[in-house]
Scaffold this motif. Structure first.
Motif, mmCIF file in Angstrom:
data_model
loop_
_atom_site.group_PDB
_atom_site.id
_atom_site.type_symbol
_atom_site.label_atom_id
_atom_site.label_comp_id
_atom_site.label_asym_id
_atom_site.label_seq_id
_atom_site.Cartn_x
_atom_site.Cartn_y
_atom_site.Cartn_z
ATOM 1 N N VAL A 1 -32.281 13.275 -5.642
ATOM 2 C CA VAL A 1 -32.406 11.813 -5.532
ATOM 3 C C VAL A 1 -31.367 11.127 -6.430
ATOM 4 O O VAL A 1 -30.703 10.180 -6.001
ATOM 5 C CB VAL A 1 -33.841 11.346 -5.873
ATOM 6 C CG1 VAL A 1 -33.912 9.827 -5.985
ATOM 7 C CG2 VAL A 1 -34.824 11.853 -4.826
ATOM 8 N N ASP A 2 -31.208 11.616 -7.650
ATOM 9 C CA ASP A 2 -30.219 11.024 -8.563
ATOM 10 C C ASP A 2 -28.801 11.129 -7.994
ATOM 11 O O ASP A 2 -28.025 10.174 -8.043
ATOM 12 C CB ASP A 2 -30.282 11.699 -9.936
ATOM 13 C CG ASP A 2 -31.576 11.397 -10.685
ATOM 14 O OD1 ASP A 2 -32.284 10.435 -10.308
ATOM 15 O OD2 ASP A 2 -31.885 12.143 -11.637
ATOM 16 N N ALA A 3 -28.467 12.302 -7.441
ATOM 17 C CA ALA A 3 -27.126 12.505 -6.869
ATOM 18 C C ALA A 3 -26.913 11.606 -5.656
ATOM 19 O O ALA A 3 -25.830 11.036 -5.479
ATOM 20 C CB ALA A 3 -26.938 13.970 -6.484
ATOM 21 N N ALA A 4 -27.941 11.468 -4.812
ATOM 22 C CA ALA A 4 -27.829 10.618 -3.629
ATOM 23 C C ALA A 4 -27.628 9.165 -4.020
ATOM 24 O O ALA A 4 -26.805 8.459 -3.429
ATOM 25 C CB ALA A 4 -29.075 10.770 -2.750
ATOM 26 N N LEU B 1 -22.124 6.248 4.813
ATOM 27 C CA LEU B 1 -22.490 6.891 3.556
ATOM 28 C C LEU B 1 -22.988 8.325 3.721
ATOM 29 O O LEU B 1 -23.095 9.059 2.740
ATOM 30 C CB LEU B 1 -23.595 6.087 2.855
ATOM 31 C CG LEU B 1 -23.222 4.726 2.316
ATOM 32 C CD1 LEU B 1 -24.465 4.000 1.817
ATOM 33 C CD2 LEU B 1 -22.212 4.877 1.196
ATOM 34 N N VAL B 2 -23.291 8.717 4.940
ATOM 35 C CA VAL B 2 -23.974 9.988 5.181
ATOM 36 C C VAL B 2 -23.203 11.191 4.631
ATOM 37 O O VAL B 2 -23.761 12.021 3.911
ATOM 38 C CB VAL B 2 -24.300 10.174 6.681
ATOM 39 C CG1 VAL B 2 -24.807 11.579 6.969
ATOM 40 C CG2 VAL B 2 -25.316 9.132 7.124
ATOM 41 N N LYS B 3 -21.941 11.301 4.940
ATOM 42 C CA LYS B 3 -21.176 12.470 4.510
ATOM 43 C C LYS B 3 -21.134 12.576 2.985
ATOM 44 O O LYS B 3 -21.351 13.653 2.421
ATOM 45 C CB LYS B 3 -19.761 12.429 5.084
ATOM 46 C CG LYS B 3 -18.954 13.655 4.760
ATOM 47 C CD LYS B 3 -17.600 13.637 5.420
ATOM 48 C CE LYS B 3 -16.856 14.910 5.031
ATOM 49 N NZ LYS B 3 -15.517 14.956 5.520
ATOM 50 N N LYS B 4 -20.874 11.470 2.320
ATOM 51 C CA LYS B 4 -20.787 11.461 0.856
ATOM 52 C C LYS B 4 -22.134 11.849 0.232
ATOM 53 O O LYS B 4 -22.193 12.633 -0.718
ATOM 54 C CB LYS B 4 -20.343 10.080 0.380
ATOM 55 C CG LYS B 4 -20.098 9.978 -1.088
ATOM 56 C CD LYS B 4 -19.566 8.601 -1.452
ATOM 57 C CE LYS B 4 -19.384 8.477 -2.955
ATOM 58 N NZ LYS B 4 -18.922 7.156 -3.356
ATOM 59 N N VAL B 5 -23.230 11.313 0.763
ATOM 60 C CA VAL B 5 -24.555 11.632 0.233
ATOM 61 C C VAL B 5 -24.906 13.094 0.507
ATOM 62 O O VAL B 5 -25.426 13.791 -0.372
ATOM 63 C CB VAL B 5 -25.629 10.670 0.799
ATOM 64 C CG1 VAL B 5 -27.035 11.149 0.449
ATOM 65 C CG2 VAL B 5 -25.400 9.253 0.276
ATOM 66 N N LEU B 6 -24.615 13.583 1.703
ATOM 67 C CA LEU B 6 -24.880 14.996 2.010
ATOM 68 C C LEU B 6 -24.136 15.918 1.054
ATOM 69 O O LEU B 6 -24.706 16.907 0.567
ATOM 70 C CB LEU B 6 -24.480 15.331 3.447
ATOM 71 C CG LEU B 6 -25.491 15.040 4.538
ATOM 72 C CD1 LEU B 6 -24.898 15.374 5.899
ATOM 73 C CD2 LEU B 6 -26.786 15.793 4.330
ATOM 74 N N GLU B 7 -22.886 15.625 0.802
ATOM 75 C CA GLU B 7 -22.109 16.446 -0.133
ATOM 76 C C GLU B 7 -22.721 16.418 -1.526
ATOM 77 O O GLU B 7 -22.807 17.453 -2.199
ATOM 78 C CB GLU B 7 -20.655 15.972 -0.159
ATOM 79 C CG GLU B 7 -19.904 16.288 1.117
ATOM 80 C CD GLU B 7 -18.545 15.603 1.219
ATOM 81 O OE1 GLU B 7 -18.206 14.763 0.344
ATOM 82 O OE2 GLU B 7 -17.819 15.906 2.175
ATOM 83 N N GLY C 1 -33.177 24.970 -0.333
ATOM 84 C CA GLY C 1 -33.432 23.848 0.553
ATOM 85 C C GLY C 1 -32.352 23.705 1.600
ATOM 86 O O GLY C 1 -31.381 24.476 1.633
ATOM 87 N N ILE C 2 -32.547 22.749 2.448
ATOM 88 C CA ILE C 2 -31.586 22.403 3.492
ATOM 89 C C ILE C 2 -31.551 20.885 3.614
ATOM 90 O O ILE C 2 -32.395 20.197 3.047
ATOM 91 C CB ILE C 2 -31.942 23.028 4.871
ATOM 92 C CG1 ILE C 2 -33.272 22.462 5.391
ATOM 93 C CG2 ILE C 2 -31.982 24.543 4.790
ATOM 94 C CD1 ILE C 2 -33.556 22.823 6.845
ATOM 95 N N ALA C 3 -30.607 20.391 4.366
ATOM 96 C CA ALA C 3 -30.575 18.962 4.686
ATOM 97 C C ALA C 3 -30.020 18.812 6.088
ATOM 98 O O ALA C 3 -29.178 19.598 6.514
ATOM 99 C CB ALA C 3 -29.715 18.196 3.683
#
Length: 115
Positions: free
Chosen positions: A19-22, A66-72, A86-88
């Motif tokens: 959560v912090d990283a996202a 924002l999806v790619k940056k948050v996934l990374e 885990g997975i995403a």
């Protein structure tokens, strides 16, 4: 504006770092659901009782860009390169309601990016 839903079933000790990283990568918040699941490996048993690790499902509604940056970011924070952490995955979102309170923040981001 287009949105995507990112779902990340993870071990509970990885939830806060994810959560912090996202959030650092641009997510405005998360919803966390407690769950349990099964994987490729058998659950441990003790006197006939199955011992399963708890899992959290961390959900993010994100602007599409924002999806790619948050996934990374959550991949690194969750240590997804290690087995069983885990997975995403991403699911398209057709319609969204209830984000009115965040729309001003979305508009500010767009203004800051382009002006």
């Amino acid at each position: 504006m287009k949105f995507k839903l990112v779902l990340a079933p993870v071990k509970t000790h990885k939830t806060d770092p994810i959560v912090d990283a996202a959030k650092a990568a641009g997510a405005t918040g998360a919803t966390i659901i407690s769950a349990r699941g099964t994987g490729m490996h058998e659950a441990k048993t003790f006197f006939g009782l199955t011992l399963e690790d708890q899992t959290d499902i961390v959900m993010f509604i994100l602007e599409e860009h924002l999806v790619k940056k948050v996934l990374e970011a959550i991949e690194v924070a969750g240590e997804f390169d290690k087995p069983g952490t885990g997975i995403a995955f991403v699911v398209p979102v057709e319609n969204v309601i209830g984000l009115e309170s965040q729309m001003e923040k979305f508009k500010e981001r767009i203004r800051d990016q382009y002006f």
